[in-house]
Design an enzyme around this catalytic site. Structure first.
Site, PDB file in Angstrom:
ATOM      1  N   ARG A 277     -19.170  31.860  43.587  1.00 12.45           N
ATOM      2  CA  ARG A 277     -19.911  30.596  43.782  1.00 12.45           C
ATOM      3  C   ARG A 277     -19.255  29.476  44.479  1.00 12.45           C
ATOM      4  O   ARG A 277     -20.030  28.417  44.730  1.00 12.45           O
ATOM      5  CB  ARG A 277     -20.413  30.110  42.270  1.00 12.45           C
ATOM      6  CG  ARG A 277     -21.405  31.251  41.608  1.00 12.45           C
ATOM      7  CD  ARG A 277     -22.323  31.550  42.108  1.00 12.45           C
ATOM      8  NE  ARG A 277     -23.368  32.381  41.474  1.00 12.45           N
ATOM      9  CZ  ARG A 277     -24.395  33.302  41.719  1.00 12.45           C
ATOM     10  NH1 ARG A 277     -24.443  33.615  43.095  1.00 12.45           N
ATOM     11  NH2 ARG A 277     -25.081  34.062  40.886  1.00 12.45           N
TER      12      ARG A 277
ATOM     13  N   ASP B 192     -25.862  39.788  50.988  1.00 13.01           N
ATOM     14  CA  ASP B 192     -26.271  40.222  49.711  1.00 13.01           C
ATOM     15  C   ASP B 192     -26.862  38.974  49.264  1.00 13.01           C
ATOM     16  O   ASP B 192     -26.506  37.691  49.339  1.00 13.01           O
ATOM     17  CB  ASP B 192     -25.040  40.426  48.782  1.00 13.01           C
ATOM     18  CG  ASP B 192     -25.330  40.717  47.547  1.00 13.01           C
ATOM     19  OD1 ASP B 192     -26.208  41.555  47.177  1.00 13.01           O
ATOM     20  OD2 ASP B 192     -25.233  40.218  46.616  1.00 13.01           O
TER      21      ASP B 192
ATOM     22  N   HIS C   5     -25.307  47.646  44.274  1.00 16.29           N
ATOM     23  CA  HIS C   5     -26.058  47.840  43.058  1.00 16.29           C
ATOM     24  C   HIS C   5     -27.319  48.726  43.084  1.00 16.29           C
ATOM     25  O   HIS C   5     -28.460  48.077  42.934  1.00 16.29           O
ATOM     26  CB  HIS C   5     -26.514  46.297  42.750  1.00 16.29           C
ATOM     27  CG  HIS C   5     -26.997  45.593  43.640  1.00 16.29           C
ATOM     28  ND1 HIS C   5     -28.030  45.633  44.426  1.00 16.29           N
ATOM     29  CD2 HIS C   5     -26.525  44.400  43.905  1.00 16.29           C
ATOM     30  CE1 HIS C   5     -28.142  44.755  45.189  1.00 16.29           C
ATOM     31  NE2 HIS C   5     -27.357  43.925  44.926  1.00 16.29           N
TER      32      HIS C   5
ATOM     33  N   ASP D  90     -21.747  43.258  40.145  1.00 17.30           N
ATOM     34  CA  ASP D  90     -22.590  42.289  40.701  1.00 17.30           C
ATOM     35  C   ASP D  90     -22.692  40.878  39.641  1.00 17.30           C
ATOM     36  O   ASP D  90     -23.528  40.572  39.274  1.00 17.30           O
ATOM     37  CB  ASP D  90     -23.997  42.803  40.611  1.00 17.30           C
ATOM     38  CG  ASP D  90     -24.959  41.914  41.245  1.00 17.30           C
ATOM     39  OD1 ASP D  90     -24.580  40.970  42.128  1.00 17.30           O
ATOM     40  OD2 ASP D  90     -26.263  42.183  41.168  1.00 17.30           O
TER      41      ASP D  90
HETATM   42 ZN   LIG Z   1     -27.437  41.809  45.684  1.00 19.58          ZN
END
Ligand SMILES: [Zn+2]
Length: 435
Positions: A65, A153, A233, A309
């Site tokens: 982040r 992503d 994922h 994730d």
């Molecule tokens: Zn993703």
């Protein structure tokens, strides 16, 4: 500075070791793994009874982040969460603000990681500028700045032609392109797996094939270009099938599954707490058939990696109606317990296979050090406590965010300690391990 870990069960499949050994560390490197080692001047640390000494775990799918959303997580809080969860290294996704599509952002992340210490951080750059899906980012610049892979992503690579170009470029640099598989037209404004549960809750659905269609596209493009695509994922049984077929044809495709997708189903959206936004992630929790296919893929070798994730969100952002909440859950501090309890304990996989999935394979895929306790290798070590009773308490998470669906769940198995570059960066007193 020498550190001697006495009497642990060493599980190091890369060197064919599974047995009781001592591990001698000299500086930041492994010096020796053997029986009854002694070393002058070494600090001796006893490994707790029953604990397992493994090459350090690498989580190749983490959202730190920073820059831009430091209220959710920072590099410093993210790596603290990582080592608490037993990870010695993490690879972080580029969907920060600004996007990691240039050397400046990559260098900032690496600088923050150096200041924080604790876990190693491997930035992943964007495939497209601003992750807008229009033009390719400067992949050579990202690689030179320290990125180990590229991905858009959060979103899929927008078009087949862009994915083709990204695979062509990354193959020149020996990097993988990581794909968040999701056909945007099929996803639409869906918020949950398309099926009876979403229908009964009145939630808009995302079909499993939305994932498999993009995975299929990229596997064909990897076959055509010779590039390496890594499918992030996975959640749908059809995606595993696409992956299995690609592998059987010799395509350079690897893939990962997250703990929530091999343990949970969309039933959790309805009960015990209906519309709990901590059950909202992307890709969504799916049906038993999908979850069972994830387990099967892990057992039969189709799945290469368990990643988390880790997607921290602030309480205020998640504390809204299901429709409006952001997708994602934290995962760094729960993955080891879930994997030990759900896969190793019932005998579905061995500890060696767990080390392959969480250490050896992510190191290989990203071309980073790790996955081995060979003399001379970096002394990055995860110490597991397979018999430790663990109850997840979100208020005690080290991550800045607390968005986990596992709050209050009990597992057997946890982390005893984490060593990075020969330094004990996490020691769990509950597991009898002392720093
Ligand atoms: Zn993703």
């Amino acid at each position: 500075m020498k550190l001697l870990l006495k009497r642990g069960r060493v599980v190091d499949p890369a060197n064919g070791k599974d047995g009781m050994f001592d591990v001698l560390i000299d500086g930041d490197r492994i010096a020796e793994v053997g029986k009854d080692l002694t070393a002058d001047g070494a600090r001796v640390v006893n490994v707790p009874a029953g604990a397992v000494v493994c090459p350090g775990f690498i989580d190749m799918h983490v959202h730190l982040r920073e820059p831009g959303q430091e209220h959710k997580e920072t590099v410093a809080t993210g790596v603290a969460s990582a080592v608490t969860g037993g990870f010695t290294a993490v690879a972080c996704m580029p969907n920060t603000k600004p996007v990691n599509d240039n050397a400046g952002v990559t260098q900032l992340i690496l600088q923050k990681a150096r200041e924080a210490g604790l876990a190693r951080v491997y930035p992943i750059g964007a495939v497209s500028r601003g992750q807008k899906g229009e033009e390719l980012a400067d992949i050579a610049e990202l690689r030179d700045a320290g990125c180990v892979a590229v991905t858009d992503d959060g979103l899929p690579v927008a078009t087949a032609i862009l994915a083709r170009r990204a695979l062509e470029y990354t193959s020149m640099f020996n990097m993988p392109m990581i794909e968040h598989c999701e056909d945007q037209s099929l996803k639409g404004d869906g918020v949950a797996h398309e099926g009876p549960v979403a229908a009964s809750l009145g939630l808009r659905g995302i079909p499993g094939v939305a994932e498999a269609i993009t995975a299929g596209r990229d596997i064909l493009l990897a076959e055509m270009t010779g590039g390496h695509v890594h499918i992030a994922h996975m959640s749908a049984w059809t995606t595993i099938e696409a992956d299995r077929q690609g592998k059987s044809r010799g395509v350079r495709v690897t893939c990962e599954v997250c703990p929530h997708h091999f343990t949970l189903t969309d039933d959790l959206l309805a009960a015990p707490i209906a519309y709990d936004t901590n059950t909202k992630m992307n890709p969504p929790l799916r049906e038993a058939r999908d979850r069972d296919a994830m387990i099967q893929g892990i057992v039969d070798g189709t799945v290469d990696v368990i990643s988390t994730d880790h997607a921290p969100h602030h309480y205020d952002e998640k504390n809204v109606e299901f429709d409006r909440a952001p997708f994602g859950i934290v995962g760094l501090e729960t993955a080891v317990s879930i994997t030990l309890d759900a896969l190793v304990r019932p005998g579905l996989i061995s500890l060696s296979r767990m080390v392959e999935l969480m250490s050896i394979n992510p190191a290989k895929i990203l071309h980073v050090p790790g996955g081995t306790l060979a003399p001379g290798a970096l002394a990055d070590i995860t110490i597991l406590a397979p018999e430790l009773p663990v109850t997840i308490d979100k208020t005690k998470l080290v991550s800045k965010s607390k968005n986990t669906p596992y709050h209050g769940w009990s597992f057997t198995g946890g982390v005893a300690g984490t060593i990075v570059g020969g330094k004990i960066v996490y020691a769990n007193p509950a597991a009898g391990f002392q720093a």
